[in-house]
Write a protein that holds these residues in place. Structure first.
Motif, PDB file in Angstrom:
ATOM      1  N   TYR A 120       0.798   8.543  -1.679  1.00  0.00           N
ATOM      2  CA  TYR A 120       0.727   7.993  -3.024  1.00  0.00           C
ATOM      3  C   TYR A 120       1.388   8.884  -4.079  1.00  0.00           C
ATOM      4  O   TYR A 120       1.399   8.534  -5.270  1.00  0.00           O
ATOM      5  CB  TYR A 120      -0.729   7.734  -3.419  1.00  0.00           C
ATOM      6  CG  TYR A 120      -1.210   6.361  -3.006  1.00  0.00           C
ATOM      7  CD1 TYR A 120      -0.924   5.246  -3.791  1.00  0.00           C
ATOM      8  CD2 TYR A 120      -1.928   6.177  -1.839  1.00  0.00           C
ATOM      9  CE1 TYR A 120      -1.352   3.984  -3.422  1.00  0.00           C
ATOM     10  CE2 TYR A 120      -2.360   4.909  -1.453  1.00  0.00           C
ATOM     11  CZ  TYR A 120      -2.064   3.819  -2.254  1.00  0.00           C
ATOM     12  OH  TYR A 120      -2.480   2.562  -1.880  1.00  0.00           O
ATOM     13  N   ILE A 146      -3.910   3.971  -6.402  1.00  0.00           N
ATOM     14  CA  ILE A 146      -4.624   3.215  -5.367  1.00  0.00           C
ATOM     15  C   ILE A 146      -5.282   1.986  -5.994  1.00  0.00           C
ATOM     16  O   ILE A 146      -5.255   0.894  -5.411  1.00  0.00           O
ATOM     17  CB  ILE A 146      -5.661   4.117  -4.670  1.00  0.00           C
ATOM     18  CG1 ILE A 146      -4.948   5.243  -3.895  1.00  0.00           C
ATOM     19  CG2 ILE A 146      -6.558   3.296  -3.740  1.00  0.00           C
ATOM     20  CD1 ILE A 146      -5.877   6.317  -3.365  1.00  0.00           C
ATOM     21  N   PRO A 205     -11.720   6.444  -3.401  1.00  0.00           N
ATOM     22  CA  PRO A 205     -10.775   6.447  -2.277  1.00  0.00           C
ATOM     23  C   PRO A 205     -10.979   7.676  -1.398  1.00  0.00           C
ATOM     24  O   PRO A 205     -11.446   8.722  -1.864  1.00  0.00           O
ATOM     25  CB  PRO A 205      -9.404   6.506  -2.959  1.00  0.00           C
ATOM     26  CG  PRO A 205      -9.634   6.108  -4.379  1.00  0.00           C
ATOM     27  CD  PRO A 205     -11.038   6.551  -4.696  1.00  0.00           C
ATOM     28  N   ILE A 224      -3.089  10.714   2.445  1.00  0.00           N
ATOM     29  CA  ILE A 224      -3.133   9.713   1.389  1.00  0.00           C
ATOM     30  C   ILE A 224      -2.473  10.259   0.123  1.00  0.00           C
ATOM     31  O   ILE A 224      -1.719   9.557  -0.566  1.00  0.00           O
ATOM     32  CB  ILE A 224      -4.577   9.280   1.090  1.00  0.00           C
ATOM     33  CG1 ILE A 224      -5.227   8.669   2.338  1.00  0.00           C
ATOM     34  CG2 ILE A 224      -4.622   8.307  -0.072  1.00  0.00           C
ATOM     35  CD1 ILE A 224      -4.596   7.386   2.809  1.00  0.00           C
ATOM     36  N   ASP A 251      -7.175   1.767   2.773  1.00  0.00           N
ATOM     37  CA  ASP A 251      -7.075   3.147   3.273  1.00  0.00           C
ATOM     38  C   ASP A 251      -6.557   3.160   4.711  1.00  0.00           C
ATOM     39  O   ASP A 251      -5.649   3.939   5.051  1.00  0.00           O
ATOM     40  CB  ASP A 251      -8.450   3.827   3.204  1.00  0.00           C
ATOM     41  CG  ASP A 251      -8.482   5.132   3.960  1.00  0.00           C
ATOM     42  OD1 ASP A 251      -7.928   6.119   3.455  1.00  0.00           O
ATOM     43  OD2 ASP A 251      -9.057   5.164   5.081  1.00  0.00           O
ATOM     44  N   VAL A 274       0.858  -1.181   0.000  1.00  0.00           N
ATOM     45  CA  VAL A 274       0.000   0.000   0.000  1.00  0.00           C
ATOM     46  C   VAL A 274       0.895   1.232   0.000  1.00  0.00           C
ATOM     47  O   VAL A 274       1.797   1.359   0.829  1.00  0.00           O
ATOM     48  CB  VAL A 274      -0.967   0.034   1.212  1.00  0.00           C
ATOM     49  CG1 VAL A 274      -2.074  -0.984   1.054  1.00  0.00           C
ATOM     50  CG2 VAL A 274      -0.240  -0.183   2.519  1.00  0.00           C
ATOM     51  N   ALA A 275       0.671   2.095  -0.981  1.00  0.00           N
ATOM     52  CA  ALA A 275       1.425   3.352  -1.083  1.00  0.00           C
ATOM     53  C   ALA A 275       2.933   3.127  -1.042  1.00  0.00           C
ATOM     54  O   ALA A 275       3.669   3.864  -0.394  1.00  0.00           O
ATOM     55  CB  ALA A 275       0.996   4.312   0.023  1.00  0.00           C
TER      56      ALA A 275
END
Length: 217
Positions: A142, A166, A132, A138, A213, A11-12
């Motif tokens: 990202y 995402i 998202p 966030i 998230d 994630v990210a």
């Protein structure tokens, strides 16, 4: 010597073992999903004041005047079915175009103070598998992945490229089976603290997008 770490998900740009991911989810405030997520997304083509106010539970800081703005604009919004999924929103799809149209319906002439973060939190509540929660944290997390997509999609701004970044994580986690395994661990979670056990198990009711998230934090 390489040691087996077990299943992982990304994630990210951060790779997490499922043990790491469970640790993040165990620590997530139990009151937040109860007040924001579990109450549902309501009627698919109607946005109520109560729904907008619920986004304050995830720090939207939407004022009463801004609540009125969202409700008034919702009457003519090009709503998307609330079962739509980001995984189906390829850049060339009509669904991705519809996401763009819906976002800009609220953003194009928004009053000062109504930013991408407030809009995305409202849209996530209505379409929790599609939009998202794109707040400043966030977006920063990202940003490297979104920049890498600039060459392939020069016509897209950073918001749409962030949606795609995402989406890449979402699709990859599903394909690898790690989201399914994570959900299994949530459902079978055990703790001597029954309140904590119940709270963690209930997280299986969140959408895949919402679980990712939370893991960014």
């Amino acid at each position: 010597m390489n040691l087996e770490t077990g299943p992982t998900l990304t994630v990210a740009g951060q790779t997490l073992t499922l043990e790491d991911a469970m640790g993040v989810l165990e620590r997530y405030p139990r009151k937040t999903p109860a007040a924001f997520d579990y109450l549902g997304s309501g009627e698919p083509e109607e946005l109520t004041a109560h729904e907008v106010i619920r986004t304050r539970k995830i720090s939207s800081r939407i004022s009463n005047k801004e609540v009125t703005y969202f409700v008034e604009m919702s009457a003519t919004a090009p709503w998307i079915r609330n079962t739509a999924d980001l995984g189906d929103a390829t850049p060339e799809s009509t669904l991705f175009a519809a996401m763009t149209d819906l976002y800009w319906h609220f953003a194009e002439n928004s009053p000062k103070g109504v930013s991408f973060a407030k809009i995305s939190k409202v849209l996530h509540l209505k379409q929790p598998s599609l939009f998202p929660i794109l707040d400043s944290h966030i977006a920063r997390s990202y940003a490297p992945a979104a920049r890498l997509l600039r060459t392939g999609y020069p016509e897209f701004g950073w918001r749409r490229r962030t949606w795609l970044a995402i989406r890449d994580d979402l699709v990859a986690a599903r394909a690898a089976g790690t989201l399914s395994e994570l959900r299994h661990r949530l459902r079978s979670y055990e703790s001597d603290d029954t309140n904590k056990q119940d709270a963690v198990r209930l997280l299986d009711g969140l959408t895949d997008l919402r679980l990712l998230d939370i893991l960014v934090w």
